[in-house]
Design a protein around this motif. Structure first.
Motif, PDB file in Angstrom:
ATOM      1  N   VAL A 151       0.887  -1.301  -0.127  1.00 21.92           N
ATOM      2  CA  VAL A 151       0.263  -0.056   0.055  1.00 21.92           C
ATOM      3  C   VAL A 151       0.984   1.043  -0.020  1.00 21.92           C
ATOM      4  CG1 VAL A 151      -1.585   1.176   1.061  1.00 21.92           C
ATOM      5  CG2 VAL A 151      -2.262  -1.213   1.358  1.00 21.92           C
ATOM      6  N   LYS A 152       2.334   1.714   0.497  1.00 22.17           N
ATOM      7  CA  LYS A 152       2.490   2.812   1.031  1.00 22.17           C
ATOM      8  C   LYS A 152       3.772   2.473   0.044  1.00 22.17           C
ATOM      9  CE  LYS A 152       2.797   2.896   5.891  1.00 22.17           C
ATOM     10  NZ  LYS A 152       3.465   3.031   7.277  1.00 22.17           N
ATOM     11  N   ALA A 153       3.820   1.517  -0.996  1.00 18.48           N
ATOM     12  CA  ALA A 153       4.420   1.636  -2.187  1.00 18.48           C
ATOM     13  C   ALA A 153       3.965   2.144  -3.526  1.00 18.48           C
ATOM     14  CB  ALA A 153       5.547   0.525  -2.487  1.00 18.48           C
ATOM     15  N   VAL A 154       3.083   1.816  -3.410  1.00 17.36           N
ATOM     16  CA  VAL A 154       1.642   2.368  -4.419  1.00 17.36           C
ATOM     17  C   VAL A 154       1.718   3.985  -3.937  1.00 17.36           C
ATOM     18  CG1 VAL A 154      -0.338   1.932  -5.586  1.00 17.36           C
ATOM     19  CG2 VAL A 154       0.893   0.689  -4.351  1.00 17.36           C
ATOM     20  N   GLU A 155       1.067   4.092  -2.466  1.00 12.72           N
ATOM     21  CA  GLU A 155       0.921   6.197  -2.787  1.00 12.72           C
ATOM     22  C   GLU A 155       2.721   6.671  -3.229  1.00 12.72           C
ATOM     23  OE1 GLU A 155      -0.054   5.276   1.407  1.00 12.72           O
ATOM     24  OE2 GLU A 155      -2.595   5.529   1.420  1.00 12.72           O
ATOM     25  N   ARG A 156       3.988   6.146  -2.572  1.00 11.02           N
ATOM     26  CA  ARG A 156       4.706   6.912  -2.936  1.00 11.02           C
ATOM     27  C   ARG A 156       5.111   6.784  -4.244  1.00 11.02           C
ATOM     28  NH1 ARG A 156       8.234  10.647  -1.879  1.00 11.02           N
ATOM     29  NH2 ARG A 156      10.616   9.859  -2.237  1.00 11.02           N
ATOM     30  N   GLY A 157       4.606   5.209  -5.061  1.00 12.69           N
ATOM     31  CA  GLY A 157       5.153   5.690  -6.387  1.00 12.69           C
ATOM     32  C   GLY A 157       4.042   6.662  -6.944  1.00 12.69           C
ATOM     33  N   VAL A 158       2.921   6.676  -6.469  1.00 12.34           N
ATOM     34  CA  VAL A 158       2.289   7.587  -7.548  1.00 12.34           C
ATOM     35  C   VAL A 158       2.298   8.876  -7.072  1.00 12.34           C
ATOM     36  CG1 VAL A 158      -0.086   8.378  -7.097  1.00 12.34           C
ATOM     37  CG2 VAL A 158       0.351   6.137  -7.236  1.00 12.34           C
ATOM     38  N   GLU A 159       3.148   9.267  -6.146  1.00 13.58           N
ATOM     39  CA  GLU A 159       3.465  10.693  -5.288  1.00 13.58           C
ATOM     40  C   GLU A 159       4.598  11.093  -6.511  1.00 13.58           C
ATOM     41  OE1 GLU A 159       5.843  12.326  -1.918  1.00 13.58           O
ATOM     42  OE2 GLU A 159       5.582  10.865  -1.754  1.00 13.58           O
ATOM     43  N   LEU A 160       5.389  10.082  -6.646  1.00 14.31           N
ATOM     44  CA  LEU A 160       6.593  10.311  -7.195  1.00 14.31           C
ATOM     45  C   LEU A 160       6.712  10.512  -9.310  1.00 14.31           C
ATOM     46  CD1 LEU A 160       9.307   7.156  -5.914  1.00 14.31           C
ATOM     47  CD2 LEU A 160       9.559  10.147  -5.690  1.00 14.31           C
ATOM     48  N   ALA A 161       5.948   9.477  -9.163  1.00 15.55           N
ATOM     49  CA  ALA A 161       5.488   9.571 -11.085  1.00 15.55           C
ATOM     50  C   ALA A 161       4.572  10.728 -11.365  1.00 15.55           C
ATOM     51  CB  ALA A 161       4.420   8.125 -11.494  1.00 15.55           C
ATOM     52  N   SER A 162       3.433  11.647 -10.596  1.00 21.25           N
ATOM     53  CA  SER A 162       2.814  12.597 -10.475  1.00 21.25           C
ATOM     54  C   SER A 162       3.966  13.785 -11.076  1.00 21.25           C
ATOM     55  CB  SER A 162       2.052  13.204  -9.910  1.00 21.25           C
ATOM     56  OG  SER A 162       0.927  11.028  -9.678  1.00 21.25           O
ATOM     57  N   HIS A 163       4.733  13.830 -10.343  1.00 20.89           N
ATOM     58  CA  HIS A 163       5.906  14.622 -10.321  1.00 20.89           C
ATOM     59  C   HIS A 163       6.628  14.438 -11.512  1.00 20.89           C
ATOM     60  CE1 HIS A 163       8.897  17.836  -9.012  1.00 20.89           C
ATOM     61  NE2 HIS A 163       9.909  16.933  -9.498  1.00 20.89           N
ATOM     62  N   MET A 164       7.009  13.442 -11.396  1.00 22.74           N
ATOM     63  CA  MET A 164       7.853  13.484 -12.669  1.00 22.74           C
ATOM     64  C   MET A 164       6.946  13.351 -14.316  1.00 22.74           C
ATOM     65  SD  MET A 164      10.352  10.112 -13.457  1.00 22.74           S
ATOM     66  CE  MET A 164      11.220   9.805 -11.836  1.00 22.74           C
ATOM     67  N   VAL A 165       5.734  13.238 -14.267  1.00 23.73           N
ATOM     68  CA  VAL A 165       4.799  13.377 -15.278  1.00 23.73           C
ATOM     69  C   VAL A 165       4.819  15.018 -15.890  1.00 23.73           C
ATOM     70  CG1 VAL A 165       2.383  13.228 -16.367  1.00 23.73           C
ATOM     71  CG2 VAL A 165       3.452  11.032 -15.173  1.00 23.73           C
ATOM     72  N   THR A 166       4.512  15.906 -14.276  1.00 26.14           N
ATOM     73  CA  THR A 166       4.747  16.963 -14.739  1.00 26.14           C
ATOM     74  C   THR A 166       6.100  17.291 -15.324  1.00 26.14           C
ATOM     75  OG1 THR A 166       2.882  17.229 -12.380  1.00 26.14           O
ATOM     76  CG2 THR A 166       4.050  19.288 -13.226  1.00 26.14           C
ATOM     77  N   GLU A 167       6.915  17.327 -14.663  1.00 26.47           N
ATOM     78  CA  GLU A 167       7.863  17.580 -15.261  1.00 26.47           C
ATOM     79  C   GLU A 167       8.279  17.574 -16.559  1.00 26.47           C
ATOM     80  OE1 GLU A 167      10.027  19.829 -13.366  1.00 26.47           O
ATOM     81  OE2 GLU A 167       8.245  19.743 -12.426  1.00 26.47           O
ATOM     82  N   ALA A 168       8.248  16.056 -16.811  1.00 28.43           N
ATOM     83  CA  ALA A 168       7.988  15.756 -18.197  1.00 28.43           C
ATOM     84  C   ALA A 168       7.116  16.418 -18.910  1.00 28.43           C
ATOM     85  CB  ALA A 168       7.673  13.923 -18.176  1.00 28.43           C
ATOM     86  N   SER A 169       5.657  16.649 -18.440  1.00 26.38           N
ATOM     87  CA  SER A 169       4.883  17.799 -19.742  1.00 26.38           C
ATOM     88  C   SER A 169       5.717  18.718 -20.147  1.00 26.38           C
ATOM     89  CB  SER A 169       3.906  17.418 -18.963  1.00 26.38           C
ATOM     90  OG  SER A 169       4.254  18.320 -17.822  1.00 26.38           O
ATOM     91  N   LYS A 170       6.529  19.259 -19.087  1.00 30.35           N
ATOM     92  CA  LYS A 170       7.644  20.793 -19.560  1.00 30.35           C
ATOM     93  C   LYS A 170       8.222  20.692 -20.881  1.00 30.35           C
ATOM     94  CE  LYS A 170       7.025  21.893 -14.752  1.00 30.35           C
ATOM     95  NZ  LYS A 170       7.836  22.127 -13.644  1.00 30.35           N
ATOM     96  N   LEU A 171       8.581  19.748 -21.008  1.00 32.79           N
ATOM     97  CA  LEU A 171       9.519  19.481 -21.972  1.00 32.79           C
ATOM     98  C   LEU A 171       8.882  19.567 -23.731  1.00 32.79           C
ATOM     99  CD1 LEU A 171      12.412  18.807 -22.613  1.00 32.79           C
ATOM    100  CD2 LEU A 171      12.199  16.438 -22.705  1.00 32.79           C
ATOM    101  N   GLN A 172       9.116  20.392 -24.495  1.00 31.82           N
ATOM    102  CA  GLN A 172       8.614  20.324 -26.228  1.00 31.82           C
ATOM    103  C   GLN A 172       9.195  19.941 -27.159  1.00 31.82           C
ATOM    104  OE1 GLN A 172       5.593  22.503 -25.867  1.00 31.82           O
ATOM    105  NE2 GLN A 172       5.343  22.320 -23.775  1.00 31.82           N
TER     106      GLN A 172
END
Length: 387
Positions: free
Chosen positions: A116-137
């Motif tokens: 459960v905590k592994a998934v929660e941590r993964g969602v947190e990290l992945a959400s941040h990384m996707v946001t950063e990736a979306s800034k790349l043009q």
């Protein structure tokens, strides 16, 4: 003819992606469920899962290097590695390998916190990384930045007449402009050495080719005995072929007529541009995973019988050999080369269509496999005792 540039994503290590994935990578089969849950909850991520991780010692280097290659494919922005914690393949090597490319990478260990905590941590990290990736043009790059993989599966008697030569023309076109293409599936090159040697850059490359094809032939003989020369899939036989050599003489046309500059191992990143041969298996899922791990941004997959297989990291472009297949499997085939026979398409017209399709996909257009099989299987090659 199309332009000589495409719009891609620049990477810290100099690569150029045609996709901008955030990869969640399972280091061991036991972590697959956590990886899948994270990806289900975070749009913009892709799951890289497999059935290995506690492998035999002889397989460890191969699987670690392959997973590292997938995590550093130009189509990947960054990665989250999910480890159980006690597997044979050390997660630290995978993390360090991805980090060395300059990409962001994070590690989650399930045994340290539970699912459960592994998934929660993964969602947190992945959400941040996707946001950063979306800034790349996307930016403009020359086609010399592209490396395409060449694959075939479910071939028929027309594959070597239409689809494979069409892909070969595309391969030559790209190489003439400084790009790279990769021919593989050594079992499907058995019986072609006389031709392949004539394309080799020098005696050293010719010897590498001979050794790789001989190894594939030895494996076939070890597994199939005297029937090895006739061992092709039932679908290939139904499509009009009878022997491995007959199929191979059609398969090799995917590489075109360019000089073969090197032979590399499974998933090994080439050091040169031009036509490369990857010493890999004939199994389609294992083969396209190796092509993706070595850095191919696109894979051109010819078929005469039909195949829906895709890959999670690398867009797979399906090229059909005949009109009947195209009409029957329009939701799987991106380009029909049957028009070369049925509608009198010239080589120049077919090449123009191939180049346009390649650039469209490089610029972001989804392939049929991406639409209908977006999470195509990552299938790592296993060690064969006959080698």
């Amino acid at each position: 003819m199309a332009t000589n540039t495409f719009m891609g994503y620049g990477r810290p290590d100099g690569g150029v992606g045609v996709r901008n994935h955030v990869a969640v990578i399972s280091n061991v089969v036991c972590a697959n469920s956590v990886v899948q849950q994270i990806c289900d909850l975070v749009p913009g991520t892709i799951p890289i899962m497999h059935v290995h991780g506690c492998t035999r010692p002889i397989e460890k280097p191969l699987h670690i290097s392959c997973l590292t290659g997938l995590g550093t494919n130009p189509n990947v922005y960054g990665a989250i590695v999910v480890s159980l914690g006690c597997e044979g393949n050390p997660a630290s090597k995978l993390v360090d390998g991805i980090a060395a490319s300059g990409r962001p990478v994070e590690l989650i260990v399930i045994q340290e916190c539970g699912t459960v905590k592994a998934v929660e941590r993964g969602v947190e990290l992945a959400s941040h990384m996707v946001t950063e990736a979306s800034k790349l043009q996307r930016q403009e790059y020359p086609v010399s930045s592209l490396m395409i993989g060449l694959e075939c599966g479910g071939s028929d008697a027309l594959s070597g007449i239409t689809a494979n030569p069409a892909v070969g023309m595309l391969s030559d076109w790209l190489i003439e402009r400084g790009g790279t293409s990769v021919l593989t599936e050594m079992t499907e090159l058995i019986g072609t050495m006389q031709v392949l040697k004539s394309q080799a850059r020098n005696a050293e490359v010719a010897e590498k080719l001979a050794n790789a094809v001989q190894k594939a032939q030895d494996i076939a003989l070890h597994c199939l005995g005297e029937n090895a020369g006739r061992a092709i899939a039932p679908g290939n036989m139904d499509g009009g072929m009878s022997t491995i050599q007959e199929k191979a003489l059609g398969c090799m046309h995917k590489g075109g007529t360019s000089e073969i500059v090197d032979v590399v191992g499974y998933g090994e990143k080439p050091k040169e541009h031009g036509l490369i041969v990857m010493d890999g298996p004939g199994n389609d899922a294992e083969s396209i995973t190796g092509l993706s791990a070595m850095g191919c941004q696109l894979i051109f997959f010819t078929t005469g019988r039909g195949n829906p297989l895709g890959h999670v990291v690398t867009p797979v472009v399906k090229v059909g050999s005949n009109d009947e297949l195209y009409e029957r499997m329009r939701d799987n085939i991106d380009l029909n080369c049957g028009v070369m026979l049925e509608e009198g398409y010239t080589r120049e017209q077919m090449l123009s269509d191939m180049v346009t399709l390649m650039l469209n996909v490089a610029n972001g257009e989804k392939t049929k496999a991406e639409i209908h099989a977006p999470n195509g299987m990552v299938c790592l090659m296993s060690w064969n005792p006959a080698v």
